[in-house]
Write a protein that holds these residues in place. Structure first.
Motif, mmCIF file in Angstrom:
data_model
loop_
_atom_site.group_PDB
_atom_site.id
_atom_site.type_symbol
_atom_site.label_atom_id
_atom_site.label_comp_id
_atom_site.label_asym_id
_atom_site.label_seq_id
_atom_site.Cartn_x
_atom_site.Cartn_y
_atom_site.Cartn_z
ATOM 1 N N ARG A 1 0.858 -1.187 0.000
ATOM 2 C CA ARG A 1 0.000 0.000 0.000
ATOM 3 C C ARG A 1 0.894 1.236 0.000
ATOM 4 N NH1 ARG A 1 -5.151 1.589 0.821
ATOM 5 N NH2 ARG A 1 -5.506 3.569 1.892
ATOM 6 N N CYS A 2 0.643 2.101 -0.954
ATOM 7 C CA CYS A 2 1.437 3.327 -1.050
ATOM 8 C C CYS A 2 0.920 4.333 -0.018
ATOM 9 C CB CYS A 2 1.332 3.891 -2.468
ATOM 10 S SG CYS A 2 2.339 5.366 -2.701
ATOM 11 N N LEU A 3 1.848 4.882 0.772
ATOM 12 C CA LEU A 3 1.466 5.861 1.793
ATOM 13 C C LEU A 3 1.958 7.262 1.457
ATOM 14 C CD1 LEU A 3 2.212 3.871 5.095
ATOM 15 C CD2 LEU A 3 0.105 3.966 3.773
ATOM 16 N N GLY A 4 2.851 7.375 0.484
ATOM 17 C CA GLY A 4 3.367 8.693 0.119
ATOM 18 C C GLY A 4 4.209 8.591 -1.134
ATOM 19 N N GLY A 5 4.197 9.650 -1.947
ATOM 20 C CA GLY A 5 4.952 9.621 -3.202
ATOM 21 C C GLY A 5 4.258 8.738 -4.231
ATOM 22 N N THR A 6 4.999 8.380 -5.262
ATOM 23 C CA THR A 6 4.445 7.548 -6.340
ATOM 24 C C THR A 6 5.400 6.406 -6.628
ATOM 25 O OG1 THR A 6 3.511 9.537 -7.346
ATOM 26 C CG2 THR A 6 3.567 7.565 -8.716
ATOM 27 N N LEU A 7 4.846 5.209 -6.754
ATOM 28 C CA LEU A 7 5.663 4.037 -7.079
ATOM 29 C C LEU A 7 5.150 3.412 -8.373
ATOM 30 C CD1 LEU A 7 5.922 2.528 -3.507
ATOM 31 C CD2 LEU A 7 7.846 3.340 -4.886
ATOM 32 N N THR A 8 6.082 3.031 -9.221
ATOM 33 C CA THR A 8 5.711 2.372 -10.471
ATOM 34 C C THR A 8 5.943 0.883 -10.299
ATOM 35 O OG1 THR A 8 6.360 4.326 -11.720
ATOM 36 C CG2 THR A 8 6.151 2.265 -12.954
ATOM 37 N N VAL A 9 4.874 0.119 -10.400
ATOM 38 C CA VAL A 9 4.943 -1.333 -10.235
ATOM 39 C C VAL A 9 4.756 -1.980 -11.605
ATOM 40 C CG1 VAL A 9 3.918 -3.359 -9.139
ATOM 41 C CG2 VAL A 9 3.967 -1.166 -7.918
ATOM 42 N N THR A 10 5.672 -2.867 -11.946
ATOM 43 C CA THR A 10 5.575 -3.612 -13.202
ATOM 44 C C THR A 10 5.519 -5.092 -12.874
ATOM 45 O OG1 THR A 10 6.961 -1.923 -14.240
ATOM 46 C CG2 THR A 10 6.612 -3.961 -15.481
ATOM 47 N N GLU A 11 4.515 -5.760 -13.395
ATOM 48 C CA GLU A 11 4.441 -7.216 -13.235
ATOM 49 C C GLU A 11 4.968 -7.877 -14.501
ATOM 50 O OE1 GLU A 11 0.506 -8.478 -12.231
ATOM 51 O OE2 GLU A 11 0.666 -7.739 -10.184
ATOM 52 N N TYR A 12 5.447 -9.096 -14.324
ATOM 53 C CA TYR A 12 5.974 -9.880 -15.445
ATOM 54 C C TYR A 12 5.334 -11.257 -15.425
ATOM 55 C CZ TYR A 12 9.603 -6.308 -15.308
ATOM 56 O OH TYR A 12 10.271 -5.106 -15.291
ATOM 57 N N GLU A 13 5.125 -11.767 -16.621
ATOM 58 C CA GLU A 13 4.702 -13.165 -16.680
ATOM 59 C C GLU A 13 5.846 -13.982 -17.261
ATOM 60 O OE1 GLU A 13 1.245 -13.522 -19.052
ATOM 61 O OE2 GLU A 13 2.244 -13.011 -20.928
ATOM 62 N N PHE B 1 9.700 0.736 -8.620
ATOM 63 C CA PHE B 1 10.638 1.861 -8.668
ATOM 64 C C PHE B 1 9.925 3.148 -8.304
ATOM 65 C CE2 PHE B 1 13.104 -1.115 -11.136
ATOM 66 C CZ PHE B 1 14.411 -0.779 -10.812
ATOM 67 N N ASN B 2 10.687 4.008 -7.656
ATOM 68 C CA ASN B 2 10.202 5.370 -7.458
ATOM 69 C C ASN B 2 10.646 6.173 -8.676
ATOM 70 O OD1 ASN B 2 9.563 7.946 -6.769
ATOM 71 N ND2 ASN B 2 10.668 7.964 -4.814
ATOM 72 N N THR B 3 9.725 6.410 -9.570
ATOM 73 C CA THR B 3 10.042 7.173 -10.788
ATOM 74 C C THR B 3 9.618 8.632 -10.634
ATOM 75 O OG1 THR B 3 7.921 6.443 -11.702
ATOM 76 C CG2 THR B 3 9.868 5.179 -12.325
ATOM 77 N N GLY B 4 9.173 8.983 -9.443
ATOM 78 C CA GLY B 4 8.738 10.354 -9.193
ATOM 79 C C GLY B 4 9.894 11.224 -8.717
#
Ligand SMILES: [Fe+2]
Length: 187
Positions: free
Chosen positions: A99-111, A151-154
């Motif tokens: 759960r994101c509580l602050g800032g922005t996180l970029t999540v990438t899933e892979y199959e 990753f934090n891309t922000g």
């Protein structure tokens, strides 16, 4: 830090929620249940102890909040400076909710397209990225969707709460360019 009496009341209740949920043999349903529970019981960053928000220079910080001796469920507060992240990996079989509580996180899933564990080779396909904003919960490591990067891309420090079914002792770290992986031990 990792003591029940020091834990935020909402996180204590989350551990209780897991006590009820853990009997479900469908782990995907447990992940969904805890994710929904977190949506209904928000936690603000300023309610957490200062140590939980500590940053690190060399990599993102993984601050353990609690490990439940009864269920093994473990809670972390992770702190990601801009540019910090965790490349493609799995959780060695543990499920997880973030759960994101602050800032922005970029999540990438892979199959997994091809998996040859005995030879250390695996070919992955990237799935659409998801941006986690404050107050959004993701199921980063649910059954059938174990591999991801964060990753934090922000431009601001990001904070996220992670709930894992157990402490991760070993996991696979994937090299996307060479279609290989290495087993990493957690210390
Ligand atoms: Fe992860």
């Amino acid at each position: 830090m990792a003591r029940l009496e020091n834990l935020h009341p909402t996180l204590k209740n989350l551990c209780d929620e897991y006590l009820f949920a853990r009997g479900d043999s469908d782990h995907g349903r447990i992940v969904t249940r805890l994710s929904s529970w977190l949506d209904e019981h928000p936690i603000a960053l300023d309610e957490l102890q200062e140590e939980a928000l500590a940053e690190q220079d060399e990599s993102y910080a993984r601050n353990q909040l609690y490990l439940c001796p009864e269920t093994g469920v473990v809670l972390y507060l992770m702190v990601w400076r801009p540019g910090q992240g965790s490349p493609a990996h799995d959780h060695g079989g543990a499920w997880g909710v973030v759960r994101c509580l602050g800032g922005t996180l970029t999540v990438t899933e892979y199959e997994i397209v091809k998996d040859a564990p005995e030879s250390g080779r695996a070919t992955l396909r990237e799935l659409p990225r998801v941006e986690l904003e404050p107050g959004s919960t993701g199921t980063t490591c649910r059954p059938g969707h174990e591999i991801h990067s964060i990753f934090n891309t922000g431009t601001q420090t990001a904070y996220s709460l992670h709930v894992y079914s157990r402490e991760i002792t070993a996991y696979r770290a994937f090299d996307l360019d060479n279609d290989t992986f290495e087993i990493q031990q957690c210390h």
